[in-house]
Write a protein that holds these residues in place. Structure first.
Motif, PDB file in Angstrom:
ATOM      1  N   THR A  36     -12.807 -32.638   5.098  1.00 10.77           N
ATOM      2  CA  THR A  36     -13.953 -33.517   5.482  1.00 10.77           C
ATOM      3  C   THR A  36     -13.534 -34.933   5.959  1.00 10.77           C
ATOM      4  OG1 THR A  36     -13.825 -34.586   3.200  1.00 10.77           O
ATOM      5  CG2 THR A  36     -15.086 -32.717   3.567  1.00 10.77           C
ATOM      6  N   ALA A  37     -14.481 -35.790   6.615  1.00  4.17           N
ATOM      7  CA  ALA A  37     -14.299 -36.979   7.105  1.00  4.17           C
ATOM      8  C   ALA A  37     -15.497 -37.650   7.402  1.00  4.17           C
ATOM      9  CB  ALA A  37     -13.508 -36.997   8.612  1.00  4.17           C
ATOM     10  N   GLY A  41     -20.812 -43.665   7.284  1.00  2.91           N
ATOM     11  CA  GLY A  41     -21.547 -43.023   6.050  1.00  2.91           C
ATOM     12  C   GLY A  41     -21.993 -41.826   5.914  1.00  2.91           C
ATOM     13  N   TYR A  42     -21.723 -41.142   7.096  1.00  2.00           N
ATOM     14  CA  TYR A  42     -22.114 -39.683   7.313  1.00  2.00           C
ATOM     15  C   TYR A  42     -20.708 -38.633   6.923  1.00  2.00           C
ATOM     16  CZ  TYR A  42     -25.847 -42.041   9.532  1.00  2.00           C
ATOM     17  OH  TYR A  42     -26.986 -43.001  10.111  1.00  2.00           O
ATOM     18  N   THR A  43     -20.729 -37.837   6.130  1.00  4.30           N
ATOM     19  CA  THR A  43     -19.640 -36.906   6.042  1.00  4.30           C
ATOM     20  C   THR A  43     -19.592 -35.612   6.702  1.00  4.30           C
ATOM     21  OG1 THR A  43     -19.297 -37.989   3.791  1.00  4.30           O
ATOM     22  CG2 THR A  43     -18.252 -35.897   4.206  1.00  4.30           C
ATOM     23  N   GLY A  44     -18.860 -35.192   7.543  1.00  6.62           N
ATOM     24  CA  GLY A  44     -18.666 -34.016   8.250  1.00  6.62           C
ATOM     25  C   GLY A  44     -17.571 -33.024   7.630  1.00  6.62           C
ATOM     26  N   GLU A  62     -18.565 -45.095  17.905  1.00 11.86           N
ATOM     27  CA  GLU A  62     -18.949 -43.645  17.897  1.00 11.86           C
ATOM     28  C   GLU A  62     -17.846 -42.980  17.180  1.00 11.86           C
ATOM     29  OE1 GLU A  62     -21.351 -40.417  20.691  1.00 11.86           O
ATOM     30  OE2 GLU A  62     -20.401 -42.288  21.433  1.00 11.86           O
ATOM     31  N   CYS A  63     -17.995 -41.830  16.357  1.00 17.94           N
ATOM     32  CA  CYS A  63     -17.181 -40.997  15.847  1.00 17.94           C
ATOM     33  C   CYS A  63     -17.335 -39.595  16.479  1.00 17.94           C
ATOM     34  CB  CYS A  63     -17.008 -40.954  14.363  1.00 17.94           C
ATOM     35  SG  CYS A  63     -16.489 -42.167  13.636  1.00 17.94           S
ATOM     36  N   PHE A  64     -16.091 -38.909  16.679  1.00 22.32           N
ATOM     37  CA  PHE A  64     -15.944 -37.467  17.220  1.00 22.32           C
ATOM     38  C   PHE A  64     -15.165 -36.635  16.215  1.00 22.32           C
ATOM     39  CE2 PHE A  64     -16.647 -40.244  20.632  1.00 22.32           C
ATOM     40  CZ  PHE A  64     -17.867 -39.766  21.557  1.00 22.32           C
ATOM     41  N   GLY A  65     -15.487 -35.163  16.181  1.00 25.84           N
ATOM     42  CA  GLY A  65     -14.827 -34.549  15.275  1.00 25.84           C
ATOM     43  C   GLY A  65     -14.960 -32.834  15.884  1.00 25.84           C
ATOM     44  N   VAL A  66     -14.041 -32.394  15.402  1.00 23.28           N
ATOM     45  CA  VAL A  66     -14.283 -30.774  15.750  1.00 23.28           C
ATOM     46  C   VAL A  66     -14.176 -30.071  14.536  1.00 23.28           C
ATOM     47  CG1 VAL A  66     -13.175 -28.652  16.866  1.00 23.28           C
ATOM     48  CG2 VAL A  66     -12.765 -30.919  17.886  1.00 23.28           C
ATOM     49  N   ALA A  67     -15.391 -29.174  14.448  1.00 23.99           N
ATOM     50  CA  ALA A  67     -15.730 -28.376  13.037  1.00 23.99           C
ATOM     51  C   ALA A  67     -14.769 -27.294  13.108  1.00 23.99           C
ATOM     52  CB  ALA A  67     -17.057 -27.752  12.967  1.00 23.99           C
ATOM     53  N   PRO A  68     -14.248 -26.552  11.914  1.00 21.62           N
ATOM     54  CA  PRO A  68     -13.424 -25.479  11.792  1.00 21.62           C
ATOM     55  C   PRO A  68     -13.958 -24.317  12.713  1.00 21.62           C
ATOM     56  CG  PRO A  68     -13.848 -26.228   9.445  1.00 21.62           C
ATOM     57  CD  PRO A  68     -14.681 -26.887  10.546  1.00 21.62           C
ATOM     58  N   SER A  69     -15.150 -24.180  13.183  1.00 13.78           N
ATOM     59  CA  SER A  69     -15.656 -22.989  13.993  1.00 13.78           C
ATOM     60  C   SER A  69     -15.490 -23.615  15.594  1.00 13.78           C
ATOM     61  CB  SER A  69     -17.337 -23.021  13.825  1.00 13.78           C
ATOM     62  OG  SER A  69     -17.827 -24.123  14.123  1.00 13.78           O
ATOM     63  N   GLY A  70     -14.922 -24.615  15.595  1.00 10.82           N
ATOM     64  CA  GLY A  70     -14.527 -25.364  17.008  1.00 10.82           C
ATOM     65  C   GLY A  70     -15.696 -26.057  17.529  1.00 10.82           C
ATOM     66  N   GLY A  80     -28.078 -41.025  11.745  1.00  8.31           N
ATOM     67  CA  GLY A  80     -28.881 -40.237  10.677  1.00  8.31           C
ATOM     68  C   GLY A  80     -27.975 -38.968   9.986  1.00  8.31           C
ATOM     69  N   ALA A  81     -26.869 -38.572  10.734  1.00 10.98           N
ATOM     70  CA  ALA A  81     -26.029 -37.401  10.424  1.00 10.98           C
ATOM     71  C   ALA A  81     -25.036 -37.266  11.755  1.00 10.98           C
ATOM     72  CB  ALA A  81     -26.880 -36.170  10.333  1.00 10.98           C
ATOM     73  N   TRP A  82     -24.372 -36.364  11.403  1.00  7.00           N
ATOM     74  CA  TRP A  82     -23.487 -35.740  12.496  1.00  7.00           C
ATOM     75  C   TRP A  82     -24.298 -35.012  13.378  1.00  7.00           C
ATOM     76  CZ3 TRP A  82     -18.445 -36.945  13.682  1.00  7.00           C
ATOM     77  CH2 TRP A  82     -17.476 -37.592  12.774  1.00  7.00           C
ATOM     78  N   LYS A  83     -24.047 -35.193  14.927  1.00  2.39           N
ATOM     79  CA  LYS A  83     -24.890 -34.218  15.751  1.00  2.39           C
ATOM     80  C   LYS A  83     -23.889 -33.416  16.585  1.00  2.39           C
ATOM     81  CE  LYS A  83     -28.578 -37.009  15.068  1.00  2.39           C
ATOM     82  NZ  LYS A  83     -29.723 -36.724  14.355  1.00  2.39           N
ATOM     83  N   GLU A  84     -24.137 -32.216  16.945  1.00  2.00           N
ATOM     84  CA  GLU A  84     -23.394 -31.377  17.704  1.00  2.00           C
ATOM     85  C   GLU A  84     -23.515 -32.021  19.057  1.00  2.00           C
ATOM     86  OE1 GLU A  84     -22.272 -27.001  18.896  1.00  2.00           O
ATOM     87  OE2 GLU A  84     -24.175 -27.215  17.603  1.00  2.00           O
ATOM     88  N   MET A  85     -22.443 -32.045  19.911  1.00  2.51           N
ATOM     89  CA  MET A  85     -22.215 -32.612  21.034  1.00  2.51           C
ATOM     90  C   MET A  85     -23.112 -31.636  22.126  1.00  2.51           C
ATOM     91  SD  MET A  85     -20.859 -35.471  21.768  1.00  2.51           S
ATOM     92  CE  MET A  85     -20.029 -35.510  23.568  1.00  2.51           C
ATOM     93  N   PRO A  86     -23.766 -31.893  23.070  1.00  2.00           N
ATOM     94  CA  PRO A  86     -24.523 -31.149  24.324  1.00  2.00           C
ATOM     95  C   PRO A  86     -23.503 -30.270  24.994  1.00  2.00           C
ATOM     96  CG  PRO A  86     -25.026 -33.371  24.652  1.00  2.00           C
ATOM     97  CD  PRO A  86     -24.084 -33.334  23.387  1.00  2.00           C
TER      98      PRO A  86
END
Length: 138
Positions: A36-37, A41-44, A62-70, A80-86
């Protein structure tokens, strides 16, 4: 192109010099429990790369991250939350960010070692699709 960025690692010690990173951000990006990170204030839930904080010169940070799914995600203050990149991109880690007065781009690397970038034009404030690159910059 100009960029100022910092890296918050969620689970593993990473050589910051490998990314040309200026420092480690304690806030607004911070490492949490394994996988997690938190940014703004938004945890992903992210892989070992954690969250990548970018202090943009011309746009909001801005913050960027890669989920375990890629899947590749981003957030900013007020999102309001983490948003998936287009663009339906998949990656192993975020490795760099670049900016000019016209726009910004983020660079990722895949498990197979290929590099891809996504560009946001400041005139339209729209992220484009992912495109493969072999250069140092996007």
């Amino acid at each position: 192109m100009n960029s100022r960025f910092r890296l918050a690692v969620a689970t593993a010690a990473v050589s910051l010099s490998a990314f040309g990173v200026l420092g480690v951000a304690a806030s607004p990006a911070s490492a949490g429990a394994t996988g997690t990170a938190t940014c703004f204030g938004y945890t992903g839930n992210f892989n070992s790369g954690g969250a990548y904080f970018v202090d943009w010169v011309y746009g909001p940070d801005e913050c960027f991250g890669v989920a375990p799914s890629g899947t590749i995600w981003h957030t900013w203050s007020g999102a309001g939350a983490w948003k998936e990149m287009p663009g339906d991109g998949r990656a192993a880690n975020v490795v760099a960010a670049f900016e000019s007065s016209a726009g910004k781009s983020v660079k990722v690397v895949t498990e197979s070692g290929n590099y891809y970038c996504n560009y946001d034009d400041y005139a339209t404030n729209t992220w484009g699709g992912w495109y493969r690159t072999s250069t140092d910059h996007c």
